[in-house]
Design a protein around this motif. Structure first.
Motif, PDB file in Angstrom:
ATOM      1  N   TYR A 118       0.802  -1.213   0.000  1.00 17.84           N
ATOM      2  CA  TYR A 118       0.000   0.000   0.000  1.00 17.84           C
ATOM      3  C   TYR A 118       0.836   1.264   0.000  1.00 17.84           C
ATOM      4  CZ  TYR A 118      -3.558  -3.324   1.412  1.00 17.84           C
ATOM      5  OH  TYR A 118      -4.407  -4.395   1.460  1.00 17.84           O
ATOM      6  N   ARG A 127       4.927   2.960  -2.003  1.00 20.09           N
ATOM      7  CA  ARG A 127       5.128   1.696  -1.289  1.00 20.09           C
ATOM      8  C   ARG A 127       6.562   1.514  -0.794  1.00 20.09           C
ATOM      9  NH1 ARG A 127       1.539   1.284  -5.133  1.00 20.09           N
ATOM     10  NH2 ARG A 127      -0.326   0.005  -4.933  1.00 20.09           N
ATOM     11  N   ALA A 149      -4.313   3.920   4.024  1.00 14.49           N
ATOM     12  CA  ALA A 149      -3.578   2.989   3.164  1.00 14.49           C
ATOM     13  C   ALA A 149      -4.411   2.698   1.925  1.00 14.49           C
ATOM     14  CB  ALA A 149      -3.293   1.693   3.913  1.00 14.49           C
ATOM     15  N   ASP A 158      -4.359   1.064  -2.414  1.00 20.90           N
ATOM     16  CA  ASP A 158      -3.691   0.497  -3.574  1.00 20.90           C
ATOM     17  C   ASP A 158      -3.168   1.612  -4.473  1.00 20.90           C
ATOM     18  OD1 ASP A 158      -6.144  -2.145  -3.870  1.00 20.90           O
ATOM     19  OD2 ASP A 158      -4.259  -2.073  -2.764  1.00 20.90           O
ATOM     20  N   GLY A 173      -3.636   5.192  -3.496  1.00 18.65           N
ATOM     21  CA  GLY A 173      -3.096   6.101  -2.510  1.00 18.65           C
ATOM     22  C   GLY A 173      -2.596   7.401  -3.095  1.00 18.65           C
ATOM     23  N   TYR A 230      -8.056   5.581  -1.084  1.00 21.10           N
ATOM     24  CA  TYR A 230      -7.565   4.837   0.067  1.00 21.10           C
ATOM     25  C   TYR A 230      -8.669   3.925   0.597  1.00 21.10           C
ATOM     26  CZ  TYR A 230      -3.694   8.125   0.030  1.00 21.10           C
ATOM     27  OH  TYR A 230      -2.590   8.861  -0.353  1.00 21.10           O
TER      28      TYR A 230
END
Length: 122
Positions: A32, A53, A98, A100, A102, A109
């Motif tokens: 994330y 990430r 958090a 994918d 973001g 989020y």
């Protein structure tokens, strides 16, 4: 399911600093991007900062650029927000998130913490 818990907020005088922490559990942290948002009374939640990430890329809202620093420790599943040169208008509840994707929009989020209050006195 990712669980996020913020800490480090408090009451600080203008010009002071704080370090906010957000501990993640229940998921793969490095999957994330992480972000910080804030919401002042009577206002919409606004983007503050985000980190990729790996931690190699960061992005900040213009209002905090040069005063706030986002970082992450993937070994500790924690993201930080160092906030400095604080102003009364920085008073808000600060949330970590958090996602994918973001990005700079809350809808990108999937997971949110409960928030930590930051109050800046003049």
């Amino acid at each position: 399911q990712v669980h996020l818990v913020e800490s480090g907020g408090g009451l600080v005088q203008a010009g002071g600093s704080l370090r906010l922490s957000c501990a993640a559990s229940g998921g793969t942290f490095t999957s994330y991007a992480m972000g910080w948002f804030r919401q002042a009374p009577g206002k919409e939640r606004e983007f503050v900062a985000r980190i990729s990430r790996s931690g190699g890329t960061t992005y900040y809202a213009d209002s905090v650029k040069g005063r706030f620093t986002i970082s992450r420790d993937n070994a500790k599943n924690t993201v930080y927000l160092q906030i400095g040169s604080l102003k009364p208008e920085d008073t808000a509840i600060y949330y970590c998130a958090a996602g994918d994707l973001g990005m700079m929009v809350p809808a990108t989020y999937q997971y949110w913490g409960q928030g930590t209050q930051v109050t800046v006195s003049s």
